[in-house]
Every structure is written in structure tokens, then in C-alpha cells.
Enzyme design. Sequence first.
Site, PDB file in Angstrom:
ATOM      1  N   ASP A   1       1.401  32.770  11.927  1.00  5.03           N
ATOM      2  CA  ASP A   1       1.666  30.817  12.193  1.00  5.03           C
ATOM      3  C   ASP A   1       2.469  30.808  11.233  1.00  5.03           C
ATOM      4  OD1 ASP A   1       1.345  27.885  12.130  1.00  5.03           O
ATOM      5  OD2 ASP A   1       0.302  28.586  14.092  1.00  5.03           O
TER       6      ASP A   1
ATOM      7  N   HIS B   1      -0.442  23.799  10.155  1.00  3.87           N
ATOM      8  CA  HIS B   1      -0.246  24.265  11.053  1.00  3.87           C
ATOM      9  C   HIS B   1      -1.007  25.435  11.553  1.00  3.87           C
ATOM     10  CE1 HIS B   1       1.657  25.999  15.542  1.00  3.87           C
ATOM     11  NE2 HIS B   1       1.340  24.334  15.026  1.00  3.87           N
TER      12      HIS B   1
ATOM     13  N   ASN C   1       6.525  22.555  24.556  1.00  3.45           N
ATOM     14  CA  ASN C   1       6.416  20.480  24.808  1.00  3.45           C
ATOM     15  C   ASN C   1       7.331  20.099  25.650  1.00  3.45           C
ATOM     16  OD1 ASN C   1       3.137  21.685  23.175  1.00  3.45           O
ATOM     17  ND2 ASN C   1       4.144  20.863  21.040  1.00  3.45           N
TER      18      ASN C   1
ATOM     19  N   SER D   1       0.087  24.230  20.459  1.00  6.27           N
ATOM     20  CA  SER D   1      -0.114  25.380  19.996  1.00  6.27           C
ATOM     21  C   SER D   1      -2.053  24.631  19.536  1.00  6.27           C
ATOM     22  CB  SER D   1       0.199  24.535  18.388  1.00  6.27           C
ATOM     23  OG  SER D   1       1.414  24.683  18.400  1.00  6.27           O
TER      24      SER D   1
END
Lengths: 471, 89
Positions: A195, A248, A345, A413
Site C-alpha cells: 500500500d 490509506h 469503485n 479498499s
Amino acid sequence: MNRNNFLPHVALALVLILVAAFAGQLRRWQKEWKHRVQIIPAEDKRRSPINNVEAAPYENRGFGAPEVLVKFRQGVNEEAIERITLGLHDRVEDEIESVPGLDAIDDLDDKTAEAVAAQYRGLPEVEYAEAVFEISADDFDSAGSPITPRDPRFSEQWALFNDGSRGGTTGADISATHAWTVTTGSDKVVVAVLDSGVDYTHSDLASNMWIRPNSVDPYEDRDLGTIQDLHGYNAVENSADPMDDNGHGTHCAGIIGAEGGNDIGIAGVNWKVQIMPLKFMNAGGYGTTKDAIEAINYVIDRKKAGVNVRVISASWGSTQKSRALEDVIRKAYEADILFVAASGNASTNNDRSPHYPSSYNVPNVVSVAALDRNDQLASFSNYGLKSVAIAAPGVDILSTWLGDEYEEKSGTSMATPVVAGVAALISANEPKITVDQLRSRLLAAVDPLNSLKGKVVSGGRINAAKALGTK
Amino acid sequence: MTKEDASEKARKDLARRLGIEESQVTEQSVAETDFPDMALGAAAGGEMSGQMITRGWKIHLKADGHTYEYRADKGQLRLYQFKGKNYKI
């Protein structure tokens, strides 16, 4: 028949029946007696914790319920079964009459159920063998009562336990509190969070961060040389410091493994786990396929060096296909590492418009869609009856953030590390499970939802308790 | 980066790309919106992004009779589908 011979014949028949009945009972007594006086070999006595009860009837030894169910092949008779079980220092606790050849077997030493099952699987006489799952309503009423962690913001973690507040639906969660009656995770399981890095100093994460053990050599890269990878790897800067500068990755890490029961913040799906942070996305939350490949390559290298990486959690992607990325994910599969990836998404169907890496047709890839707190597919979530495996909570998910903070975020996510976390729980409970078995288990351990009919392969939301065989 | 900063930076970028004066670029609209990912739904070539809903602004600019879309959040500005491609500014 002569009338004069009739009575003697009847008498003889009665005697034969009585003899046969007595012989049968005698055999049963003999078998039982054998079990009761069974002698434990001397070498086993030294390592067995049950030395002092060896001569006691098995009922008094404190042995538990049968540990494995073994189905012997057709033609393997009772004597052969007895010889096999005695040879393995086990005993047949019960025959399952409805399935010929199926026996419940009790292990007489301290092997794990999975280890005993594995012994039987290796025998030619055995069709299959499996560890016994403890599934009973009593589990939830007594020792197995749902476990609620002390973490002060647990009540806001609807994904783990949905009490219907904030407009949610009671029970629209992953049944974490039931799963935790089996295991809350293990620090022997390593999950790589691929990530923007992870804030490994966050007070709710610090104790669950992976630290390279002394037994594993520092990372050697042919071009970069030696990297002293204490906490993981930074592919953006080619350095040993995977500190998060976006947030994130820290959020995803908290979902997988914020320390549970520590009176701080939240609980992860795993209270205890080792999170290996990998940074390939920059401060903006985006990165290159090349850096993603470098980071996965690092994970595979560490696995080969002896680090027990079971899962890569990948909460990122794009619509651009990279053959090289697909190839390195396949290498991760060959290294027995599960690759859990966000479905995307864009509210689109991945069967028609693929999203990568989640759409790669590689056996270790698990593509994850997102659900809201009412078990509805999130308005933004991608789906795909053929290409998206499973769904998990992904809207308004509270987790760790930079600066020792917590934030609510939404996206596939956030759903991805929920599934990666459940995979880690399974790995904690069944250390020998293979990547193929792990993926199958996840897809089978769902609560079917009408909202997901025709939308994902499994048709349901991940249920951690089911994944651990408790519900 | 504020909304105003993003709009100004976008106007300058578009003028440079089209080879026109900045005064010839007019701001049509600036609207707050949720983008599907951390590349603001405008990933450039070879780019992967976090699949987290990201708050930002859609900036529509007009020049030479055409409308152009920029996307921004507090840390980045992108040009969306300019001649079929996305650009990170």
C-alpha cells in the site's frame, strides 16, 4: 423332517444362536479391555504429558472428544482399522454406522487434530481424513460465548459487530465476536499490506508490526544491494523505511490487525498478527506497476527466506492490465501466498470491464466487493458474477490513521483487508492450510445475501465465524 | 491546495497546453465531489491507486469552444481525458 427329530433340531438351533451371541459379546468385551489396558510405548511416555494416567481407563484419562474423522476405503476391515489406529497410537472412539468405513478417532498423545488427520491422509487405506470441528450451540452458551474486546471504539466498528445503530441492520457484520471464540489471531501469521506504507508507530498497531527476525538475513536486491529491512520495504524510495505518508495503508493495516483488547482505539479482525508494511504508493495514494511488482518480489523473497507470509492485502488497482504484474502475482501463488484485491469503485461489472489486479485469472487472487451497514452492495462497488469472489463491509469503516488518529473511510479498499484479515485468522487456526484451501474456505464461508445474487461468485458476505467452523 | 489554488493551476496548465493566453480560459464550474479512487478516477498510464472514495473538486474550464475537465484534491491536480488520456499535473 421326522417329527421325532424336530425337538432336538430346535434345541440345537437355540444353542447355536446363544453361542454366536455370546461370542459377539465376548469380542466386544475383548476390544474394550484392549483399549483400557493399552500400554503407551516407552519413548512416547517420555514426551507425553499423560504418563501418569497410562493404565487408567480411557474415560478417566481426561482425553477429549474424538479429534479426527477418518473414512477408510471399501474393503478395509475392522481388524485392519484396529491395526492401523494402534500403530499410530490412536483408538477408534466410535464407528459412524450410517457411513460405512467412517470412524471417529481419538489421538492418545498430544498431536494436533490437523496433524493426526494428515497422518491418516497419507495412508493408502484411507479415502479421507479431517479434523473435527467443534460446532455446537453449547459453545456459544458457555465457554464459547461471543467475545467483545475492551477497545473503547469497538462499538463504532459495525463491520465486526453491527448492533443496528446509525441506521444499520443488526447482524449485518462478519460475526467477528463469534470467530474470536476460536482464535483472535496469531503472531506467527504475517500479512503483507502492499500500500502507501503503514505508520508502524501508531499506538494501536506498533505491537503487531512485523520485525525481521535475526534468523532471516537482510533483503538482497541484485541492483540495490543490501537493504536492512527491519519493518518491511519501501519500493518508492528503494529503502528499508515503509513509513506511511498518506494514511490509506495505515487504515488498511488497522482493519487487519489493530491490537485487540488493549484499551486503545479499535480492534482489528486479528487482535494479534504480524503486519509487514510495504510502500509502493506515494503520499498521493497512487503508484506504479513497477513499484508494486518490486514490493511483491520482496514478499516472495522474504517468504523463501523463512518468513511466514500467508496473505498479501492489495487495496488498489486500475483498469490497465499489466502482464508483468500478473506474472509476479502468479509467483506469489507458487509461494503459497494468497492475494486479496479490491474489486474497484467504479460501480461497474468487472466481467465486462476488468479491474486489475483483482481481475487476473490467477488461483490465489480473491477479488472483494464492498457492502454497506445494511448488507447492500455499496453504490460505488464493482461487482462481477464471474470475476468478483466475495463481499465484505466497506462503507464508513473506522480504522487507524496517521498521527495516532482514527478515521472512517469507504471503498473496496476497506473491504479488502476485512477478507485478508479473515484469511489470517484461518491461517492462525490452521497453520498448514494451503493457499488453494484458504481461498476455497473463504468463498464457502459466506452469509448468502439477496443483494449479491448474480453479483459475486460466492453470493455472500464473508463470515469469519463460519470460516473458522464455529457457526 | 485549496479549491481556488486548484482552479488557478488548472487554467494555467490548459492555456499552456493549448498555446493560448490564460485570459482566454474561463472557469465554467467548480463542484465538490467524491472520486472513486485516490487517482481521482483519472489514473495516468501505468498507475495504480488506492480504491478509497476521495473527496475533491471537479473543475470545468472552457477554451476555444471546448470544455475541459480537471480533477483535484488537496494534494493533486489531474487533467481528465485530454485527447483520450489522463494527465497528472
